[in-house]
Structures are given as C-alpha cells and as structure tokens.
Design a protein around this motif. Structure first.
Motif: not given
Ligand code: CIR
Length: 256
Positions: A18, A61, A66-67, A118, A134, A163, A245-246, A251
């Motif tokens: 993403i 992703d 981390e997410d 994150g 998110r 984000l 991709i951010d 992350c």
C-alpha cells in the motif's frame, strides 16, 4: 533496554504494498532485501537478538511487522490492522510471539476494533495511541482496557494528516521526542523536550532508539545532526525502498 527484535524478510510482492506516494515508484525487491539485511546488522550492533521470520508472499506489506502487535514487558497485544489487505498478518505472527510470552499474557484487539502497532508509542508506563485511518475508537477502547489490566496508562492522540502516530513522533529517551508536522504543537506532548524535524526531512521523524544508539534513515543530515547534538549516537541505514510504500524504520521491527 531491549533484548529481542522480530523482523520479517520482505516478499517479492512488496512491489504491491500500500502506498500513498505512488509517484515515488514501486519498491525494488532485490534492493529491499539488501536494505533489510543492513537493518538487521544495525539492530544487532545495538546488542539485541534478532528473530528473522521468512517472507510471506500472501501479504505485500508483511515486512512491516510493527503493525501486527504491541509488545510490552508485561503482555503482548495482537493487533487487528485497519488495512483490509493486512488483516491476515497477525495470525502469521502469533506463533512467533507465543515463543516469547505466556499464553495468558497474550491479548487481542478484536473486530470491529482496529489498531496498528505503528500507532502506538510507549514511554515508560504510558502508551500513546493514534486515532487514525487504521486505528479506530473501538480499537483504542479495547487497548486501553487491556493496558489498565497490566498497570499501564493509555493516552489517545487524534491524528489529522499522517498514516500512523510514529510517522511523526518518536521517543528517543529521557524527555526527548523527535517530532514533525502536526505533532510539533500537540498538547499531549507539550511537557517533552521536542527535537523538531523540518518538513523537508519529515520522513526521518521515524527513528528508533535501540539501547545505546538511535537508528535513523540515511540521507537526512538535519535530523542526524539534531539527534547527535541531543547526545545520542546515530547509526544510519538506507530505507529508500520501504519509503516508497510509506514504511519507516520503526515499522520494520518489533522491539521488546
Ligand atoms: C501500509 O500502508 O500499511 C504499509 N505500506 C506501510 C506500513 C508502515 N508501518 C508503520 O508505519 N508502522
């Protein structure tokens, strides 16, 4: 002090991750692998034991581990990512987390609650959590109740532009925060010593303190100098492919 870090090797499908910046182009898989290996070396030089999970092609992703969880000294909280394409990443992470935590100390954010790691920044016994695209209010409510059980405090921080919370604010140590953009003036952080990141280097607000050093993205001299001037040793690593991709430095790992 952190003893352990979990990372996951980037998959070939990383090119389909993403991105809110498609003009930066798609990540190059081979380059991402080289950068990831250098990231692991940088972490190891900070004295942590790094667990490297194999790439998972089902989730573009998935290197942004981390997410998927929030790992504390007292408990592990498995997240429920807000991004549809990332939801399955948590199930794949669970067996690894079970190697480090007792089953009774593993908690879960459940639908309709969403939360991505994150969005969580831990400072002592307080966990700041971003209310973001998110991480929703229900996710924060569940998170806060879990934290209370373990004696931690939860502070929600509504986000306006970025984000994740840690896209723009990161804890270095003592009372020092690295802040950019909307976090420069947020009341939740007014009592901290803020090292301000200029807009032109906003990406580098996402640095990680790992024991004796701060790991920073390569190519952001202003941030490097400012962090050094605050008394920290800085190690830089190239993250150009993840940035497309951010993805930032934090992350790419779970540190605990
Ligand atoms: C995403 O949009 O989910 C990934 N492309 C980037 C995740 C970055 N993770 C983080 O800031 N903790």
């Amino acid at each position: 002090m952190f003893k352990n870090v979990i990372v996951k090797t980037p998959c070939k499908a990383i090119s389909e991750g993403i991105s809110s910046n498609p003009e930066l182009g798609k990540p190059d898989y081979e380059k991402a692998l080289v950068q990831h290996a250098a990231y692991i070396k940088a972490l190891e030089s900070c004295g942590v034991q790094v667990t490297v999970l194999p790439a998972d092609e089902a989730f573009p992703d998935s290197c942004f581990v981390e997410d998927t969880a929030v790992l504390t000294e007292r408990c592990a909280i498995i997240s429920n990512p807000g991004a549809e394409s990332r939801k399955g990443e948590t199930a794949a992470m669970l067996p690894c987390i079970e190697q480090f935590y007792d089953k009774g100390a593993i908690e879960f954010i459940k639908a309709p609650g969403t939360l991505e790691g994150g969005d969580v920044m831990m400072i002592g016994e307080t966990l700041y959590v971003g209310l973001s695209a998110r991480t929703n209010a229900e996710g924060i409510e569940q998170f806060s109740k879990i934290l209370e059980k373990y004696g931690y405090k939860c502070v929600a921080v509504p986000l306006e532009k970025v984000l994740h919370l840690k896209t723009g604010v990161n804890y270095l140590g003592g009372r020092d925060l690295l802040v950019s953009g909307e976090f420069i003036d947020k009341s939740e952080f007014e009592s901290f010593n803020k090292i301000t990141v200029p807009e032109s280097e906003a990406y580098a607000a996402n640095c990680i303190r790992v024991n004796s050093a701060v790991i920073a993205p390569e190519g952001y001299e202003g941030v490097k100098k400012a962090v050094e001037a605050a008394g920290y040793k800085v190690i830089t690593v190239d993250t150009s492919e993840f940035r497309k991709i951010d993805g930032g430095l934090s992350c790419l790992s779970l540190r605990f």
